[in-house]
Scaffold this motif. Sequence first.
Motif, mmCIF file in Angstrom:
data_model
loop_
_atom_site.group_PDB
_atom_site.id
_atom_site.type_symbol
_atom_site.label_atom_id
_atom_site.label_comp_id
_atom_site.label_asym_id
_atom_site.label_seq_id
_atom_site.Cartn_x
_atom_site.Cartn_y
_atom_site.Cartn_z
ATOM 1 N N UNK A 1 1.810 -4.950 4.580
ATOM 2 C CA UNK A 1 1.056 -4.389 3.490
ATOM 3 C C UNK A 1 0.021 -3.427 4.055
ATOM 4 N N UNK A 2 -0.027 -2.242 3.499
ATOM 5 C CA UNK A 2 -1.025 -1.251 3.882
ATOM 6 C C UNK A 2 -2.167 -1.329 2.867
ATOM 7 N N UNK A 3 -3.407 -1.252 3.375
ATOM 8 C CA UNK A 3 -4.580 -1.304 2.501
ATOM 9 C C UNK A 3 -5.514 -0.157 2.862
ATOM 10 N N UNK A 4 -6.027 0.547 1.853
ATOM 11 C CA UNK A 4 -7.003 1.618 2.052
ATOM 12 C C UNK A 4 -8.233 1.336 1.198
ATOM 13 N N UNK A 5 -9.388 1.790 1.703
ATOM 14 C CA UNK A 5 -10.640 1.708 0.950
ATOM 15 C C UNK A 5 -11.133 3.118 0.686
ATOM 16 N N UNK A 41 -6.935 0.014 -2.394
ATOM 17 C CA UNK A 41 -5.558 0.401 -2.703
ATOM 18 C C UNK A 41 -4.608 -0.402 -1.818
ATOM 19 N N UNK A 42 -3.778 -1.208 -2.448
ATOM 20 C CA UNK A 42 -2.769 -1.990 -1.735
ATOM 21 C C UNK A 42 -1.426 -1.294 -1.891
ATOM 22 N N UNK A 43 -0.728 -1.051 -0.783
ATOM 23 C CA UNK A 43 0.645 -0.562 -0.851
ATOM 24 C C UNK A 43 1.520 -1.729 -0.429
ATOM 25 N N UNK A 44 2.323 -2.192 -1.357
ATOM 26 C CA UNK A 44 3.059 -3.432 -1.148
ATOM 27 C C UNK A 44 4.265 -3.262 -0.238
ATOM 28 N N UNK A 45 4.472 -4.266 0.611
ATOM 29 C CA UNK A 45 5.661 -4.303 1.448
ATOM 30 C C UNK A 45 6.872 -4.591 0.565
ATOM 31 N N UNK A 46 8.031 -4.170 1.029
ATOM 32 C CA UNK A 46 9.245 -4.439 0.274
ATOM 33 C C UNK A 46 9.404 -5.938 0.099
ATOM 34 N N UNK A 47 9.745 -6.347 -1.080
ATOM 35 C CA UNK A 47 9.885 -7.763 -1.392
ATOM 36 C C UNK A 47 8.688 -8.285 -2.157
ATOM 37 N N UNK A 48 7.481 -7.822 -1.809
ATOM 38 C CA UNK A 48 6.293 -8.269 -2.531
ATOM 39 C C UNK A 48 6.233 -7.704 -3.939
ATOM 40 N N UNK A 49 6.875 -6.523 -4.124
ATOM 41 C CA UNK A 49 6.752 -5.896 -5.430
ATOM 42 C C UNK A 49 7.554 -6.621 -6.511
ATOM 43 N N UNK A 122 -6.662 -12.335 3.708
ATOM 44 C CA UNK A 122 -6.276 -13.591 4.358
ATOM 45 C C UNK A 122 -6.848 -13.695 5.766
ATOM 46 N N UNK A 123 -8.106 -13.270 5.927
ATOM 47 C CA UNK A 123 -8.808 -13.413 7.195
ATOM 48 C C UNK A 123 -8.566 -12.325 8.222
ATOM 49 N N UNK A 124 -7.757 -11.319 7.891
ATOM 50 C CA UNK A 124 -7.452 -10.232 8.823
ATOM 51 C C UNK A 124 -8.033 -8.931 8.274
ATOM 52 N N UNK A 125 -8.843 -8.226 9.088
ATOM 53 C CA UNK A 125 -9.404 -6.941 8.648
ATOM 54 C C UNK A 125 -8.257 -5.952 8.472
ATOM 55 N N UNK A 126 -8.158 -5.412 7.257
ATOM 56 C CA UNK A 126 -7.064 -4.502 6.922
ATOM 57 C C UNK A 126 -7.515 -3.068 6.681
ATOM 58 N N UNK A 127 -8.808 -2.885 6.321
ATOM 59 C CA UNK A 127 -9.277 -1.534 5.998
ATOM 60 C C UNK A 127 -10.785 -1.461 6.158
#
Length: 144
Positions: A1-5, A41-49, A122-127
């Motif tokens: 999953x890609x996340x932007x702020x 902004x969350x860009x969902x991985x395939x399957x999550x959508x 989930x505890x991991x810095x994404x953006x």
Amino acid sequence: MKVDLFLAEYAHVTNDGRVNALGLGWSRVTTPLPQQSVVIAFELDEGLESASTELEVWLGIFDADGVQVDFGDAPFEFEGLITIMGEPGKRPKVPQRVFNALNIQPGMPLDPGVYEYRLSVSGVVKAAARFEVVEPVQDHELAL
């Protein structure tokens, strides 16, 4: 999953998932801070959508030294669960994006310097989104 702020003066997510934002993209602001929004902004991985997914998110502010900013006895932070509702059996042909906007009231008293919003999923810095706080311009400084 890609996340932007993204930082904005104000943002609202519509019922159909679009973001309406004013002043999107600022990186320099005066103290005390005016009203602001953090757009996620969350860009969902395939399957999550195609499934409903619950994400544990946490947002905090850090100074240039990487120290979390406190106001009095408590740090500035937001934490909560964001539920992304999928459509079972549907396979989109383009990446699916899901938005959220956190609106923050004016008056945050940050000292001049460089700061960064950090978002963990989930505890991991994404953006992260960096910004600079400056002193307000005085009226006599505007005179030519």
